[in-house]
Enzyme design. Structure first.
Site, mmCIF file in Angstrom:
data_model
loop_
_atom_site.group_PDB
_atom_site.id
_atom_site.type_symbol
_atom_site.label_atom_id
_atom_site.label_comp_id
_atom_site.label_asym_id
_atom_site.label_seq_id
_atom_site.Cartn_x
_atom_site.Cartn_y
_atom_site.Cartn_z
ATOM 1 C CB ILE A 62 8.453 2.506 3.470
ATOM 2 C CG1 ILE A 62 9.720 2.062 4.199
ATOM 3 C CG2 ILE A 62 8.440 2.043 2.016
ATOM 4 C CD1 ILE A 62 9.816 0.561 4.433
ATOM 5 C CB CYS A 63 5.317 6.521 0.919
ATOM 6 S SG CYS A 63 6.335 7.767 0.130
ATOM 7 N NE ARG A 64 3.787 5.286 -7.564
ATOM 8 C CZ ARG A 64 4.316 6.272 -8.286
ATOM 9 N NH1 ARG A 64 4.607 7.420 -7.726
ATOM 10 N NH2 ARG A 64 4.545 6.097 -9.564
ATOM 11 N N GLY A 66 8.709 8.401 -1.569
ATOM 12 C CA GLY A 66 9.447 9.115 -0.536
ATOM 13 C C GLY A 66 8.801 10.411 -0.089
ATOM 14 C CG MET A 90 7.328 0.532 -1.479
ATOM 15 S SD MET A 90 8.453 -0.677 -0.723
ATOM 16 C CE MET A 90 7.998 -2.173 -1.589
#
Length: 98
Positions: A62-64, A66, A90
């Protein structure tokens, strides 16, 4: 590379499935909240922290948005890990955070 949407991941978690999640964002981004149960390993630290991961377990990254998690997934996949990238990151997450 395998992918999962934020909605699909939230559904699996709501169903009680045990998902090994790694959030690769930076500490200041994590401070705004992360998916409950995700561990934090910033993207730049992943190569040095491979010893903390188990090749026998699948991981969802997971990141901000993708992008960074996609890069982490590609790296880990090359290293022999079973990984899935959460597309949209996110920014797409509607579920609870910690």
């Amino acid at each position: 590379m395998k992918e999962i949407t934020a909605i699909e991941l939230e559904t699996l978690l709501d169903e009680g499935q045990q998902i090994n999640m790694i959030d690769v964002r930076e500490a200041d981004e994590i401070a705004t909240g992360k998916v409950i149960g995700a561990i934090h390993i910033p993207l730049g630290e992943i190569p040095a922290r491979l010893g903390e991961l188990d090749k026998a377990k699948p991981y969802t990254l997971i990141c901000r948005s993708g992008g960074r998690s996609g890069r982490a997934a590609a790296f880990l996949e090359e290293e022999g890990y079973d990984v899935t990238n959460m597309t949209g990151g996110m920014l797409s997450w509607q579920g609870p955070i910690e």
